[in-house]
Structure formats: C-alpha cells, structure tokens
Write a protein that holds these residues in place. Structure first.
Motif, PDB file in Angstrom:
ATOM      1  N   ASP A   1       0.828  -1.213   0.000  1.00 39.22           N
ATOM      2  CA  ASP A   1       0.000   0.000   0.000  1.00 39.22           C
ATOM      3  C   ASP A   1       0.858   1.257   0.000  1.00 39.22           C
ATOM      4  OD1 ASP A   1      -2.440  -1.279  -0.102  1.00 39.22           O
ATOM      5  OD2 ASP A   1      -2.733  -1.297   2.069  1.00 39.22           O
ATOM      6  N   ASP A   2       1.968   1.219   0.716  1.00 43.82           N
ATOM      7  CA  ASP A   2       2.862   2.381   0.730  1.00 43.82           C
ATOM      8  C   ASP A   2       3.423   2.652  -0.662  1.00 43.82           C
ATOM      9  OD1 ASP A   2       2.449   2.726   3.419  1.00 43.82           O
ATOM     10  OD2 ASP A   2       4.321   1.769   4.045  1.00 43.82           O
ATOM     11  N   PHE A   3       3.767   1.585  -1.379  1.00 39.27           N
ATOM     12  CA  PHE A   3       4.263   1.776  -2.745  1.00 39.27           C
ATOM     13  C   PHE A   3       3.173   2.352  -3.640  1.00 39.27           C
ATOM     14  CE2 PHE A   3       4.593   0.099  -7.097  1.00 39.27           C
ATOM     15  CZ  PHE A   3       5.749   0.759  -7.493  1.00 39.27           C
ATOM     16  N   LEU A   4       1.962   1.839  -3.508  1.00 37.78           N
ATOM     17  CA  LEU A   4       0.866   2.362  -4.326  1.00 37.78           C
ATOM     18  C   LEU A   4       0.553   3.815  -3.961  1.00 37.78           C
ATOM     19  CD1 LEU A   4      -1.522  -0.729  -4.541  1.00 37.78           C
ATOM     20  CD2 LEU A   4       0.182   0.049  -6.194  1.00 37.78           C
ATOM     21  N   ASP A   5       0.777   4.187  -2.703  1.00 39.28           N
ATOM     22  CA  ASP A   5       0.627   5.598  -2.320  1.00 39.28           C
ATOM     23  C   ASP A   5       1.618   6.476  -3.085  1.00 39.28           C
ATOM     24  OD1 ASP A   5      -1.444   5.184  -0.534  1.00 39.28           O
ATOM     25  OD2 ASP A   5      -0.137   5.050   1.226  1.00 39.28           O
ATOM     26  N   LYS A   6       2.838   5.964  -3.298  1.00 41.48           N
ATOM     27  CA  LYS A   6       3.827   6.710  -4.087  1.00 41.48           C
ATOM     28  C   LYS A   6       3.359   6.870  -5.529  1.00 41.48           C
ATOM     29  CE  LYS A   6       7.779   5.090  -1.369  1.00 41.48           C
ATOM     30  NZ  LYS A   6       9.026   4.266  -1.399  1.00 41.48           N
ATOM     31  N   LEU A   7       2.741   5.814  -6.072  1.00 41.99           N
ATOM     32  CA  LEU A   7       2.167   5.914  -7.414  1.00 41.99           C
ATOM     33  C   LEU A   7       1.062   6.967  -7.446  1.00 41.99           C
ATOM     34  CD1 LEU A   7       1.753   2.310  -8.902  1.00 41.99           C
ATOM     35  CD2 LEU A   7       3.195   4.158  -9.763  1.00 41.99           C
ATOM     36  N   ASP A   8       0.228   6.972  -6.403  1.00 42.19           N
ATOM     37  CA  ASP A   8      -0.836   7.974  -6.312  1.00 42.19           C
ATOM     38  C   ASP A   8      -0.247   9.385  -6.353  1.00 42.19           C
ATOM     39  OD1 ASP A   8      -2.640   5.919  -6.014  1.00 42.19           O
ATOM     40  OD2 ASP A   8      -2.962   6.217  -3.872  1.00 42.19           O
ATOM     41  N   GLN A   9       0.787   9.619  -5.552  1.00 39.77           N
ATOM     42  CA  GLN A   9       1.386  10.953  -5.476  1.00 39.77           C
ATOM     43  C   GLN A   9       1.963  11.378  -6.816  1.00 39.77           C
ATOM     44  OE1 GLN A   9       4.658  11.318  -2.717  1.00 39.77           O
ATOM     45  NE2 GLN A   9       4.447  13.538  -2.568  1.00 39.77           N
ATOM     46  N   LEU A  10       2.594  10.435  -7.498  1.00 38.05           N
ATOM     47  CA  LEU A  10       3.177  10.747  -8.799  1.00 38.05           C
ATOM     48  C   LEU A  10       2.092  11.009  -9.832  1.00 38.05           C
ATOM     49  CD1 LEU A  10       5.769  11.033 -10.407  1.00 38.05           C
ATOM     50  CD2 LEU A  10       5.821   8.554 -10.703  1.00 38.05           C
ATOM     51  N   ALA A  11       1.051  10.169  -9.838  1.00 39.56           N
ATOM     52  CA  ALA A  11      -0.010  10.296 -10.838  1.00 39.56           C
ATOM     53  C   ALA A  11      -0.922  11.497 -10.581  1.00 39.56           C
ATOM     54  CB  ALA A  11      -0.839   9.015 -10.870  1.00 39.56           C
ATOM     55  N   PHE A  12      -1.252  11.757  -9.301  1.00 40.13           N
ATOM     56  CA  PHE A  12      -2.222  12.796  -8.977  1.00 40.13           C
ATOM     57  C   PHE A  12      -1.594  14.157  -8.713  1.00 40.13           C
ATOM     58  CE2 PHE A  12      -4.571   9.013  -6.952  1.00 40.13           C
ATOM     59  CZ  PHE A  12      -5.076   8.622  -8.180  1.00 40.13           C
ATOM     60  N   GLU A  13      -0.378  14.154  -8.117  1.00 38.30           N
ATOM     61  CA  GLU A  13       0.261  15.410  -7.744  1.00 38.30           C
ATOM     62  C   GLU A  13       1.427  15.772  -8.655  1.00 38.30           C
ATOM     63  OE1 GLU A  13      -1.215  17.052  -5.419  1.00 38.30           O
ATOM     64  OE2 GLU A  13      -2.527  15.418  -4.763  1.00 38.30           O
ATOM     65  N   GLY A  14       1.883  14.811  -9.467  1.00 42.19           N
ATOM     66  CA  GLY A  14       3.031  15.067 -10.332  1.00 42.19           C
ATOM     67  C   GLY A  14       4.316  15.235  -9.554  1.00 42.19           C
ATOM     68  N   GLU A  15       4.413  14.551  -8.406  1.00 46.95           N
ATOM     69  CA  GLU A  15       5.569  14.711  -7.541  1.00 46.95           C
ATOM     70  C   GLU A  15       6.260  13.387  -7.293  1.00 46.95           C
ATOM     71  OE1 GLU A  15       4.133  16.432  -3.958  1.00 46.95           O
ATOM     72  OE2 GLU A  15       3.629  18.364  -4.864  1.00 46.95           O
ATOM     73  N   GLY A  16       7.596  13.420  -7.269  1.00 44.64           N
ATOM     74  CA  GLY A  16       8.376  12.252  -6.886  1.00 44.64           C
ATOM     75  C   GLY A  16       8.947  11.496  -8.072  1.00 44.64           C
ATOM     76  N   LYS A  17       9.828  10.591  -7.737  1.00 44.18           N
ATOM     77  CA  LYS A  17      10.400   9.667  -8.702  1.00 44.18           C
ATOM     78  C   LYS A  17      10.256   8.261  -8.151  1.00 44.18           C
ATOM     79  CE  LYS A  17      13.975  12.469 -11.029  1.00 44.18           C
ATOM     80  NZ  LYS A  17      13.715  12.068 -12.423  1.00 44.18           N
ATOM     81  N   ILE A  18       9.898   7.328  -9.007  1.00 50.85           N
ATOM     82  CA  ILE A  18       9.775   5.928  -8.615  1.00 50.85           C
ATOM     83  C   ILE A  18      10.731   5.109  -9.455  1.00 50.85           C
ATOM     84  CG2 ILE A  18       8.258   3.905  -8.667  1.00 50.85           C
ATOM     85  CD1 ILE A  18       5.960   5.695  -7.876  1.00 50.85           C
ATOM     86  N   ASN A  19      11.501   4.263  -8.792  1.00 46.32           N
ATOM     87  CA  ASN A  19      12.427   3.372  -9.473  1.00 46.32           C
ATOM     88  C   ASN A  19      11.953   1.937  -9.341  1.00 46.32           C
ATOM     89  OD1 ASN A  19      14.786   5.022 -10.435  1.00 46.32           O
ATOM     90  ND2 ASN A  19      14.756   5.659  -8.297  1.00 46.32           N
TER      91      ASN A  19
END
Length: 408
Positions: free
Chosen positions: A46-64
C-alpha cells in the motif's frame, strides 16, 4: 476530481485490455488466477501504491522499478513491454530510461531499443558462466577493453523512433590507478559537473539535454584496461523509471557472485523490485533442486536490496512452466512457487503466479502450439513475452485501481 478521472481511465484500460477475448482465444490459460497475491501484510504494498498515487495525482516524486532475471530479461522484450505498460497507466508516470548494459560489446544478444557502437576490441564476462572471473556490478555482466584509444557512442530508443533524452549520465566502472576511466569531449557536450561516486560510477551532468552520448578513455601511463559495468540515464523530471537487469543463464547464485552489486544497487535504491529469477536455479532434476538453498540465496538478495532502500517492496514472478533438457516437464516450478509464497509471507512481498496463469503443469506445450513459446520449452516468442507483460500489467492495474477506490 483527478482520482475520479483516474478510476475511469484505469477501468477503461482494463476493459480495453480484453482479458475475456484472450481467454476465448487461449482457453488453456487460467486467467481467473491473474492477480497480485499478498500472502503477508499489505502495508508495504500500500505504501508503494501511495507513491504511485502521489506521482499520478500530484506530479511529484520519482519511482524506481527494478526488474531482475535471466535471459527472459536480457532479451528486452518483456522488460520493455512492462516499461511501456507501467508508464502508460497515467500520463504522470512517464519517466526516464533507467539502467542498461552494452550487451553487444560483450558479444551477446542485445535488446533492439538501445545501441552501442565502438571500433575497439571488447571482451565480455557473465556472472552466470562458472569459469568466467571478472569484476561484476549489479548488471551481472561486464565488458572490458585494453584499448586506450577506445571510444563509444550510445543511444536508447523510446518507442520505434524517438530517443530518450537525458541531462546526466552514469557510466558504471571500478576506479583504480591501473584502470582507464571515461572522459568526454567538451566541444561535444556542455558539461556542468563530473565526479566519481563511491557507489561505483562516473557521473556527467550537463547544462542541456542530449539524445546521444559519446565518451573516450583516459588514465595513467601504466593503466591497463577499462571495466564497464553499465550505464544509466538521468533527468530532472518526476516519473517512473524501469531499470532492467538480466543475464543469460543467471540464477540467484550468479548475482551473489557480483562483488560490486551491493554498492551499485544503492545508486538506484529501487522502490519496487520485480523478481524474475528462478528458472535457471530450477533447471535440474527434481532430486537435485534444494528449495532451502534457493530460499537462502533469495533471502540474501532481499537483505542487500532492503539495505539500499528499507521501504522497497518485492514482487515475485513465479517460474513459467518449462521442460528440463527439452524432454521432461520440470516440476521444480512448483517448488520455486512454494518458496516464493513463503518468502512473500515472511517479507510482506507480492506474488504474480505466472505458472498458474499460463495454465499450470504442461501448459508450455500449448503455448508452443500457439506460437507464444519457443520449442526449447523455456523461452517465449516476442508475442509470448508481450502477452506475459500485458497480463502482469492487467493484474497490476487492477490492484492499483482497488487501492485508489479504497482511498478516495
């Protein structure tokens, strides 16, 4: 509002995927099993999917995302299809090319979506070959040259014709007085900074973006050779980068031979590791396969990756149904799956059961008959790899959609 749009977009994507049409065309597949399984606690997932949410909805962060395996990954079709599928899930997920290796300079097969050219003589070494001895990094393969005048040009393709752009690049190599190191021509590239990082690479940062990179070598007068362990594009944009590490014949034991793996992997610090290692570990008779040793090696790899990023989440891909020596159906795939399910429960990891989705024991024959797998009954055709990537992406998108709905 954006979450509602994303739910509609993902729902439409799942409908458009046409899993029912695939089931009708290939009735031997068990598509009711096409899901991400979470045998243990789901908090890390769930924490990883939260990072996806932030990237998709807020346009913030990088995911590797790091995809590790053997020949299935080195071939490039599977990892490229997964890269495209994951980056297409939302416009905000589009990211950089990630880590790759100059396979052609190591005299082995190279994916079609990048290319390297050099007139120098190079020699390759794979961690999966027992009589090879080299300084391996996280790629599990190296290529070396003794030519002081060697130059290399490289490019990576985004789709059929477009090239990935970068504002920085990392050339992975050990650094010692007796070794050459990479340099660039300042008349070709507007360089901002150059430095060697103790994680095992020389990093070049530029004042503008480029689509192609060329470097040459330099070193002390008595320097003997250059050892190249890989390359990574860098950019300044948010997004998801899909890194691929795969070597023909590689097993868990192979990657544990790589002395520079631990320091290299800290440069990526993956948020998600897709584990596709296991087919080569299990390529032996049923009596010879030792599940407890296989489990111990995976445990060690996971410890190394968790040291690089304590929040990393693991996704196991079970072995595909296969044959041993082209004559015997290999039951070790079931033992491999059991180990992966056990590790997933203990380490709060996820599992995608490719073995079951394919159709279970004996299904590889039907994949061969359908031109989805090769006659060696281990590898897939290009269409088969794309099918595998599409099925996994479907399961992944469905899990993400469920997560978004539960948290809107």
């Amino acid at each position: 509002m954006r979450k509602a749009w994303m739910i509609a977009a993902l729902s439409g994507s799942l409908c458009a995927f046409g899993q029912s049409e695939i089931q009708e065309k290939y009735p031997f597949m068990h598509l009711e099993a096409n899901e991400i399984k979470l045998p243990g606690d789901d908090d890390k997932w769930d924490d990883f999917l939260d990072k996806l949410d932030q990237l998709a909805f807020e346009g913030e962060g990088k995911i590797n995302v790091l995809h590790m395996g053997g020949s299935h990954v080195q071939a490039g079709t599977l990892s490229q299809a997964m890269r495209e599928n994951m980056q297409r899930m939302s416009p905000g997920l589009k990211g950089g090319r990630g880590f790759f290796f100059p396979f052609s300079l190591a005299q082995t097969n190279e994916p079609h979506n990048f290319s390297f050219t050099s007139r120098a003589d190079w020699k390759g070494f794979r961690c999966s070959v027992s009589n090879h001895d080299a300084e391996w990094g996280m790629s599990g393969i190296t290529t070396e040259t003794t030519d002081r005048d060697a130059t290399v040009s490289l490019r990576a393709y985004d789709g059929e014709n477009d090239r990935y752009v970068f504002s920085g690049i990392r050339i992975y190599h050990p650094k010692r007085d007796e070794l050459f190191y990479p340099v660039v021509d300042s008349s070709q590239f507007e360089v901002d900074t150059i430095f060697y990082d103790e994680r095992g690479f020389t990093e070049f940062r530029f004042t503008k973006e480029y689509q192609e990179f060329t470097f040459s070598l330099d070193g002390k007068e008595d320097a003997e050779k250059f050892i190249w362990q890989g390359v990574q594009y860098l950019d300044n944009y948010p997004g998801l980068s899909y890194h691929a590490i795969g070597v023909n014949g590689a097993s868990t034991k192979s990657y544990l031979r790589c002395d520079d793996f631990e320091r290299n992997i800290k440069s990526i610090a993956p948020d998600l590791v897709v584990f596709g290692i296991g087919i080569n570990d299990a390529y032996m008779s049923e009596e010879s396969f030792k599940p407890e040793e296989f489990e111990a090696r995976y445990d060690t790899l996971m410890d190394i990756l968790e040291e690089a990023n304590p929040d990393v989440v693991f996704l196991f891909l079970t072995n595909n149904d296969s044959y041993y020596r082209r004559r015997y159906a290999n039951p070790n795939a079931i033992a491999v799956r059991d180990v992966m399910m056990k590790l997933a429960k203990e380490r709060d990891a996820a599992v995608w059961d490719l073995f079951e989705v394919m159709g279970g024991m004996g299904s590889v024959d039907l994949w061969v008959d359908s031109d989805l797998a090769r006659r060696d009954r281990i590898h897939f055709t290009r269409e088969g790899y794309r099918m595998q990537a599409d099925l996994l992406a479907y399961a992944f998108e469905r899990a993400w959609l469920d997560h978004i709905r539960a948290n809107r």
